[in-house]
Design an enzyme around this catalytic site. Structure first.
Site, PDB file in Angstrom:
ATOM      1  N   GLY A  95      36.034  28.908  35.826  1.00 10.72           N
ATOM      2  CA  GLY A  95      35.692  29.954  35.947  1.00 10.72           C
ATOM      3  C   GLY A  95      35.826  29.834  34.502  1.00 10.72           C
ATOM      4  O   GLY A  95      35.744  29.518  33.611  1.00 10.72           O
ATOM      5  N   PRO A  96      35.323  31.439  34.386  1.00  5.73           N
ATOM      6  CA  PRO A  96      35.307  32.082  32.479  1.00  5.73           C
ATOM      7  C   PRO A  96      36.738  32.455  32.262  1.00  5.73           C
ATOM      8  O   PRO A  96      37.524  31.836  32.240  1.00  5.73           O
ATOM      9  CB  PRO A  96      34.875  34.047  32.950  1.00  5.73           C
ATOM     10  CG  PRO A  96      34.772  33.444  34.628  1.00  5.73           C
ATOM     11  CD  PRO A  96      35.482  32.225  35.030  1.00  5.73           C
ATOM     12  N   GLY A 136      40.092  32.380  29.873  1.00  2.00           N
ATOM     13  CA  GLY A 136      41.025  33.259  30.189  1.00  2.00           C
ATOM     14  C   GLY A 136      41.455  34.060  31.488  1.00  2.00           C
ATOM     15  O   GLY A 136      41.965  34.748  31.596  1.00  2.00           O
ATOM     16  N   GLY A 196      43.099  31.908  33.281  1.00  2.00           N
ATOM     17  CA  GLY A 196      44.190  31.651  33.706  1.00  2.00           C
ATOM     18  C   GLY A 196      43.736  29.995  34.168  1.00  2.00           C
ATOM     19  O   GLY A 196      44.664  29.517  35.140  1.00  2.00           O
ATOM     20  N   THR A 204      44.420  26.705  32.546  1.00  2.00           N
ATOM     21  CA  THR A 204      45.385  26.016  31.829  1.00  2.00           C
ATOM     22  C   THR A 204      46.639  26.338  32.378  1.00  2.00           C
ATOM     23  O   THR A 204      47.870  25.763  33.191  1.00  2.00           O
ATOM     24  CB  THR A 204      45.308  26.589  29.991  1.00  2.00           C
ATOM     25  OG1 THR A 204      44.363  26.323  30.143  1.00  2.00           O
ATOM     26  CG2 THR A 204      46.419  25.601  29.369  1.00  2.00           C
ATOM     27  N   HIS A 240      23.602  46.187  46.137  1.00  2.00           N
ATOM     28  CA  HIS A 240      23.043  44.438  46.036  1.00  2.00           C
ATOM     29  C   HIS A 240      23.385  43.532  47.219  1.00  2.00           C
ATOM     30  O   HIS A 240      22.971  43.517  48.920  1.00  2.00           O
ATOM     31  CB  HIS A 240      22.727  43.741  44.747  1.00  2.00           C
ATOM     32  CG  HIS A 240      22.006  42.837  45.119  1.00  2.00           C
ATOM     33  ND1 HIS A 240      20.541  41.881  44.873  1.00  2.00           N
ATOM     34  CD2 HIS A 240      22.000  41.251  45.847  1.00  2.00           C
ATOM     35  CE1 HIS A 240      20.621  40.878  45.173  1.00  2.00           C
ATOM     36  NE2 HIS A 240      20.697  40.559  45.802  1.00  2.00           N
ATOM     37  N   GLU A 241      25.098  43.842  47.297  1.00  2.00           N
ATOM     38  CA  GLU A 241      25.850  43.493  47.961  1.00  2.00           C
ATOM     39  C   GLU A 241      25.850  44.090  48.950  1.00  2.00           C
ATOM     40  O   GLU A 241      26.257  43.209  50.446  1.00  2.00           O
ATOM     41  CB  GLU A 241      27.181  43.104  47.079  1.00  2.00           C
ATOM     42  CG  GLU A 241      26.987  41.904  45.728  1.00  2.00           C
ATOM     43  CD  GLU A 241      26.113  41.315  46.207  1.00  2.00           C
ATOM     44  OE1 GLU A 241      26.130  40.356  46.978  1.00  2.00           O
ATOM     45  OE2 GLU A 241      25.930  40.073  44.649  1.00  2.00           O
TER      46      GLU A 241
HETATM   47  N1  LIG Z   1      46.137  34.795  37.503  1.00  2.00           N
HETATM   48  C1  LIG Z   1      46.964  34.532  35.687  1.00  2.00           C
HETATM   49  N2  LIG Z   1      48.177  35.289  36.637  1.00  2.00           N
HETATM   50  C2  LIG Z   1      48.631  35.638  35.437  1.00  2.00           C
HETATM   51  N3  LIG Z   1      48.741  35.240  34.025  1.00  2.00           N
HETATM   52  C3  LIG Z   1      47.489  35.051  33.969  1.00  2.00           C
HETATM   53  C4  LIG Z   1      46.528  34.714  35.044  1.00  2.00           C
HETATM   54  N4  LIG Z   1      45.516  34.026  34.313  1.00  2.00           N
HETATM   55  C5  LIG Z   1      45.431  34.639  32.558  1.00  2.00           C
HETATM   56  N5  LIG Z   1      46.548  34.646  33.040  1.00  2.00           N
HETATM   57  C6  LIG Z   1      47.551  34.687  31.382  1.00  2.00           C
HETATM   58  O1  LIG Z   1      45.913  35.028  30.874  1.00  2.00           O
HETATM   59  C7  LIG Z   1      46.922  34.159  29.892  1.00  2.00           C
HETATM   60  C8  LIG Z   1      45.683  32.914  29.212  1.00  2.00           C
HETATM   61  O2  LIG Z   1      45.562  31.836  30.211  1.00  2.00           O
HETATM   62  P1  LIG Z   1      44.445  30.403  30.583  1.00  2.00           P
HETATM   63  O3  LIG Z   1      44.667  29.839  29.078  1.00  2.00           O
HETATM   64  O4  LIG Z   1      45.616  29.502  31.369  1.00  2.00           O
HETATM   65  O5  LIG Z   1      42.931  30.390  30.675  1.00  2.00           O
HETATM   66  P2  LIG Z   1      41.930  29.574  30.801  1.00  2.00           P
HETATM   67  O6  LIG Z   1      41.094  29.864  32.048  1.00  2.00           O
HETATM   68  O7  LIG Z   1      42.703  28.854  30.067  1.00  2.00           O
HETATM   69  O8  LIG Z   1      40.851  30.028  29.391  1.00  2.00           O
HETATM   70  P3  LIG Z   1      40.202  28.998  28.716  1.00  2.00           P
HETATM   71  O9  LIG Z   1      39.209  29.115  29.270  1.00  2.00           O
HETATM   72  O10 LIG Z   1      40.589  29.927  27.462  1.00  2.00           O
HETATM   73  O11 LIG Z   1      41.172  27.809  28.703  1.00  2.00           O
HETATM   74  C9  LIG Z   1      47.492  32.944  30.878  1.00  2.00           C
HETATM   75  O12 LIG Z   1      48.980  31.797  29.628  1.00  2.00           O
HETATM   76  C10 LIG Z   1      48.888  34.230  30.965  1.00  2.00           C
HETATM   77  O13 LIG Z   1      49.492  34.245  30.268  1.00  2.00           O
HETATM   78 ZN   LIG Z   2      21.413  38.877  46.248  1.00  2.00          ZN
END
Ligand SMILES: Nc1ncnc2c1ncn2[C@@H]1O[C@H](COP(=O)(O)OP(=O)(O)OP(=O)(O)O)[C@@H](O)[C@H]1O
Ligand SMILES: [Zn+2]
Length: 646
Positions: free
Chosen positions: A243-244, A246, A248, A250, A465-466
């Site tokens: 996934g992109p 940020g 979550g 991690t 589109h969707e």
């Molecule tokens: N679904 C979520 N629910 C609650 N907090 C979230 C969520 N997604 C992200 N966050 C917040 O954003 C912070 C950063 O997310 P995290 O580092 O887990 O993202 P990631 O997908 O691992 O990003 P990266 O690709 O940058 O490693 C988390 O510590 C949390 O505070």
């Molecule tokens: Zn389409």
């Protein structure tokens, strides 16, 4: 069957996905700037504590020595000189410093000097009497502070330094038992893991219900690895989160460990790629050795692509090292048994560049998509992050969620944070709506965000589109379970369709329906917006492929006939290139025109449906723009009017 409006490589699609969507003309989401790292305080391991202790004790020792050896004021003179002065009554003041074994003397003329104690105690008391008799003002200072300092500095401190150094060697000498601070010592030594499970659980993860649901199995496995082994079941050894940045990933991995109550080892893929050949592989070996010692446990490899890049590419430098590292990782993945209770979770936003060997069964064979949150998801994330924060009565998180399309969890955490800072800066005790609004602007203005947010026009086009896909699929009698304009993985929007893919046989009518559904996004754009976009490229590719196969493979075209055209030329044709030689000029022309006719027919049918149900499409578009995704009974209600009654 999920129909993803994908813009990227097939590898980024969920398995068994059928794509109906297209890519935007320019952006390549996979090239996004690398994820921001929120600065966090490092967790100190015993090893680090010990290093800190040694340094601290040595500093104390130095300070104590400086204190003990500090010179008293004045110059040193001999005992006889003092006797002379005392005899002359010229000594005004004399202080006996017991700990220093010195007498500090001030003369009537204001001069100051010192004399060392005589060699014996009796001589010292004689001196004391002599000075008292001379009329000098005499005092004795036992210097208790110095006495204690001397005992500590000469006895206790060296002992403590020795003990700390000993502990350091002891802790450093074995694996594990250390923290995951990056860039300190070798990975094996710091082990990356902590014996205590993380404190976060799924309750701290919001708006990622699908991912969480899939990871419950991992929790179940970690709770009782033996049961999987006993049943001969295939345990979830390797889970790939994609996934992109940020969203979550991690956080979710950490929460999985917290939920299962097992230690969490976190490393970054890049840590394994060193310039020295063999170092990365050794680190992997060390890491897994420590993990095995405390299993059940979760190992999390962030940015897996850094270590797990496709092998054999024409790269300059470091590729041999990367290969060794990757091979070692594969050896480890294959090496532990179903009962081992070790789950390796990898995160990446570029699954397309991963070495295919990593994705084979028994390795990273579970794939979990971590999506950008939709409106409802964003509201939940905002709730999680404002837990325990003083919100003013006027704060409506639903409104904040509505104003932040395209924001990831990390962005939203940032918004709450910024708003809190704003309130603090202005000395207010409550966070108000204006703070949140201002915070949204700030986060939007940040360098990371600017490229990622979609303009209103683009969002509207994606929604049109969707909605087009959803309405036409509904009208074709297909079950539509979800429509979304939220970017999923690398896609722009999605329409989830049930069933279909696993069909053993497909009739000509069913294939024509598929073409129609594929063309419907494009048709909706043309009808409602008056123009087409590049967003339909993947849809067109799909539809064209189906049409070609109908003509060349399944004999479903009246003009070409009930014939299976074989041979390399036909295969080339199916591959999308112009055939050379084997198919006659005439046959080739007929194949081309039949393909185009099938595609046109599909488009026309889609357009007819859309024109007949224009109000439904428009209604769906506005709901999508507001809610971003729609499923279940709410979606059913919207499509009611178009679904054929059976
Ligand atoms: N679904 C979520 N629910 C609650 N907090 C979230 C969520 N997604 C992200 N966050 C917040 O954003 C912070 C950063 O997310 P995290 O580092 O887990 O993202 P990631 O997908 O691992 O990003 P990266 O690709 O940058 O490693 C988390 O510590 C949390 O505070
Ligand atoms: Zn389409």
């Amino acid at each position: 069957m999920t129909d993803t409006m994908t813009e990227a490589d097939p590898a980024t699609r969920p398995r068994r996905a059928e794509s109906l969507h297209g890519r935007p003309a320019t952006s390549d989401r996979r090239r996004e700037p690398s994820p921001r790292r929120r600065p966090t305080l490092p967790r100190l391991s015993p090893r680090h504590w010990l290093v800190a202790a040694v340094v601290g004790l040595l500093l104390l020792f130095g300070a104590a020595l400086a204190y003990l050896t500090a010179d008293p004021s004045g110059r040193e003179v001999g005992l006889d000189r003092l006797s002379e002065l005392a005899g002359a009554g010229a000594v005004e003041k004399a202080t006996f410093l017991d700990e220093d074994a010195r007498v500090v003397v001030t003369t009537a003329g204001g001069e100051q000097f010192w004399v060392a104690y005589p060699a014996s105690d009796s001589a010292t008391s004689a001196l004391l009497q002599e000075l008292t008799a001379s009329g000098a003002q005499v005092s004795v200072d036992a210097q208790p502070g110095k006495a204690v300092t001397r005992i500590v500095a000469t006895g206790l401190l060296p002992l403590m330094v020795l003990a700390a150094l000993f502990g350091l060697f002891f802790v450093g000498g074995r694996d594990g038992g250390a923290s995951d601070i990056r860039g300190f010592g070798t990975l094996g030594k710091r082990g990356g893991g902590r014996a205590t499970p993380p404190a976060v659980t799924f309750a701290d993860v919001a708006g990622a219900d699908e991912a969480v649901t899939e990871l419950r199995e991992v929790v179940e496995y970690l709770n009782d690895p033996g049961r999987y082994a006993a049943l001969g079941a295939n345990p979830p050894k390797g889970v790939l989160l994609f996934g992109p940045p940020g969203t979550g990933k991690t956080l979710i991995a950490r929460a999985t460990a917290g939920e299962a109550g097992v230690p969490f080892f976190s490393v970054a893929g890049a840590e394994f790629v060193e310039s020295l050949v063999g170092v990365g592989a050794a680190r992997i070996r060390d890491l897994f050795a420590s993990v095995r010692a405390v299993a059940p446990a979760i190992v999390f490899i962030d940015e897996l692509d850094a270590a797990g890049r496709r092998r054999g590419g024409a790269e300059t430098g470091g590729s041999e090292e990367r290969e060794q590292t990757l091979n070692q990782l594969l050896v480890e993945l294959d090496g532990f048994a179903a009962s081992a209770g070790i789950v390796v979770m990898g995160a990446t936003n570029r699954p397309d560049i991963l070495d295919p060997a990593l994705l084979r069964p028994g390795r990273f064979d579970r794939h979990v998509t971590v999506d950008q949150p939709d409106r409802a998801g964003r509201e939940k994330i905002l709730q999680v992050h404002s837990r325990g924060k003083p919100l003013a009565a006027d704060v409506d998180l639903a409104v904040v969620a509505r104003r932040t399309p395209g924001f990831t969890g990390a962005d939203l955490a940032n918004v709450v944070n910024e708003a809190t800072l704003l309130a603090i800066r202005e000395g207010r005790s409550l966070i108000g709506m204006p703070d949140l609004v201002e915070a949204i602007e700030r986060v939007l203005g940040g360098p990371q965000r600017r490229g990622r947010i979609l303009g209103d026009e683009v969002r509207r086009r994606i929604a049109v589109h969707e909605a087009g896909h959803a309405v036409v699929a509904g009208a074709m009698g297909q079950e539509v379970h979800r429509v979304s304009v939220v970017s999923r993985g690398s896609g722009l929007g999605t329409v989830g369709l049930a069933g279909g893919e696993e069909a053993v046989l497909l009739t000509a009518a069913e294939l024509a329906d598929r073409i129609t559904v594929a063309m419907s996004g494009r048709a909706a754009e043309e009808i409602l917006l008056g123009s087409a976009s590049t967003g339909s490229e993947d849809d067109l590719a799909r539809a064209t492929e189906i049409a070609r196969e109908m003509v060349l493979r399944h004999g479903m075209s009246p003009t070409v006939g009930r014939v299976r055209l074989t041979g390399s030329a036909a295969d080339v044709f199916l591959g999308g290139q112009a055939a050379t030689g084997e198919l006659s000029q005439d046959l080739r022309r007929r194949v081309e025109s039949e393909t185009a006719r099938l595609l046109d027919a599909g488009f026309e049918r889609a357009a007819d449906v859309l024109l007949a149900h224009r109000a439904v499409v428009e209604g769906l578009v506005s709901v999508l723009l507001a809610e971003e995704s729609l499923e279940g009974s709410a979606l059913e209600r919207h499509l009611q009017a178009v679904v054929p009654t059976t």
